[in-house]
Scaffold this motif. Structure first.
Motif, short mmCIF file in Angstrom:
data_model
loop_
_atom_site.label_atom_id
_atom_site.label_comp_id
_atom_site.label_asym_id
_atom_site.label_seq_id
_atom_site.Cartn_x
_atom_site.Cartn_y
_atom_site.Cartn_z
N GLN A 70 -5.65 -32.53 -54.76
CA GLN A 70 -5.45 -32.13 -53.38
C GLN A 70 -5.52 -30.62 -53.15
N SER A 92 5.26 -43.29 -47.72
CA SER A 92 4.02 -44.03 -47.48
C SER A 92 4.26 -45.31 -46.70
N LEU A 97 0.44 -47.50 -45.98
CA LEU A 97 -0.70 -46.59 -45.89
C LEU A 97 -1.53 -46.71 -47.16
N SER A 98 -2.84 -46.60 -47.04
CA SER A 98 -3.69 -46.58 -48.24
C SER A 98 -3.48 -45.26 -48.97
N ASN A 99 -3.89 -45.22 -50.24
CA ASN A 99 -3.76 -43.99 -51.00
C ASN A 99 -4.46 -42.83 -50.29
N ASP A 100 -5.70 -43.06 -49.85
CA ASP A 100 -6.47 -41.99 -49.20
C ASP A 100 -5.80 -41.52 -47.92
N GLU A 101 -5.28 -42.46 -47.12
CA GLU A 101 -4.62 -42.09 -45.86
C GLU A 101 -3.34 -41.30 -46.13
N TYR A 102 -2.58 -41.75 -47.11
CA TYR A 102 -1.34 -41.04 -47.44
C TYR A 102 -1.64 -39.63 -47.96
N ARG A 104 -4.27 -37.82 -47.31
CA ARG A 104 -4.74 -37.03 -46.18
C ARG A 104 -3.56 -36.56 -45.33
N GLN A 105 -2.62 -37.48 -45.08
CA GLN A 105 -1.46 -37.14 -44.27
C GLN A 105 -0.61 -36.07 -44.95
N GLU A 108 -2.46 -32.71 -44.48
CA GLU A 108 -2.59 -32.20 -43.11
C GLU A 108 -1.27 -32.10 -42.35
N ASP A 109 -0.30 -32.94 -42.68
CA ASP A 109 0.92 -33.04 -41.86
C ASP A 109 2.18 -32.52 -42.52
#
Length: 119
Positions: A70, A92, A97-102, A104-105, A108-109
């Motif tokens: 990351q 998560s 949440l999927s691995n990729d979504e988590y 990303r979050q 970014e967040d």
């Protein structure tokens, strides 16, 4: 004990449109402690690390919040050191949440603040 207090405080904000900021006791917290705090919170949110003396210490704080793949490509130094247990942590949604979504979050967040306090 402090982790449970942080979780209770964060839960109080869950029904509101307010993000939690968790203040750590010191930058000397281990990456394991940082992981426990981050895994217990919902995003968006953030951490505040006081008593940071120099750029190297600030870099270690950021690395403790990032996963190995990351770290930004333009940053100096290696990737993050945080381990990943996406389906098993509150952050998560216990795997909703999927691995990729988590990931990303998290990138970014998550607000990471260091308070530079050189004597």
């Amino acid at each position: 004990q402090k982790l449970l207090q942080s979780m209770d405080a964060a839960a109080a904000f869950a029904s509101k449109k307010t993000e939690a900021i968790v203040r750590l006791d010191a930058p000397h917290e281990t990456p394991e402690t940082m992981k426990k705090i981050l895994d217990s919170m919902r995003l968006p949110g953030g951490i505040l690390v006081p008593m940071v003396d120099n750029a190297e210490m600030a870099k270690r704080v950021v690395q403790a919040t990032r996963y190995p793949r990351q770290q930004a490509s333009n940053s100096s130094g290696g990737g993050g050191v945080r381990g990943c247990a996406v389906p098993f942590v509150r952050a998560s949604g216990w795997g909703s949440l999927s691995n990729d979504e988590y990931l990303r979050q998290c990138k970014e967040d998550l607000l990471i603040m260091v308070q530079v306090e050189t004597p």
